[in-house]
Motif scaffolding. Structure first.
Motif, short mmCIF file in Angstrom:
data_model
loop_
_atom_site.label_atom_id
_atom_site.label_comp_id
_atom_site.label_asym_id
_atom_site.label_seq_id
_atom_site.Cartn_x
_atom_site.Cartn_y
_atom_site.Cartn_z
N LEU A 71 0.88 -1.16 0.00
CA LEU A 71 0.00 0.00 0.00
C LEU A 71 0.92 1.21 0.00
N VAL A 72 0.96 1.94 -1.09
CA VAL A 72 1.94 3.00 -1.29
C VAL A 72 1.74 4.17 -0.32
N ALA A 73 0.50 4.60 -0.14
CA ALA A 73 0.24 5.75 0.74
C ALA A 73 -1.06 5.52 1.50
N PRO A 74 -1.08 4.56 2.44
CA PRO A 74 -2.32 4.31 3.18
C PRO A 74 -2.72 5.55 3.99
N VAL A 75 -4.02 5.67 4.21
CA VAL A 75 -4.54 6.84 4.92
C VAL A 75 -5.19 6.38 6.22
#
Length: 112
Positions: A71-75
């Motif tokens: 997950l490259v940029a999880p929020v």
């Protein structure tokens, strides 16, 4: 049916529920395109619900080897407020695998 838009009264405050979209099988076959159309119509809400056609069946088995997917940029969402008035803050996290995300999500402090 394009969508259902309902107004509710809660505690003397007029609230509108988020739009609910009911795509046809043809619209649902291009889900990404359908969502793009819904986003334009539901922009003021920031959220919407999609009810799939009755013929749609969910996946029976999980994706193979998804634990190593990154997950490259999880929020992370954080709710701030009290007494029924809340706002959401989205905090972008560093990249991590689906397996690491699952481990974090299952920790007791991250459970409801």
């Amino acid at each position: 049916r394009p969508y259902k838009d309902m107004a509710l009264s809660r505690g003397g405050v007029q609230c509108r529920e988020c739009p609910v979209f009911y795509p046809s099988e043809e619209e649902f076959s291009d889900f990404e395109g359908f969502v793009a159309q819904c986003e334009k119509k539901a922009l003021e809400f920031g959220i919407f619900k999609v009810v799939p056609p009755a013929s749609w069946k969910p996946r029976e088995r999980p994706y193979e080897d998804s634990d190593e997917t990154v997950l490259v940029a999880p929020v992370r969402q954080e709710a701030i407020g009290h007494s029924g008035m809340y706002s959401m803050v989205n905090v972008t996290q560093k990249a991590l695998s689906v397996k690491a995300f699952k481990e974090l999500a299952m920790k007791p402090e991250n459970q409801p």
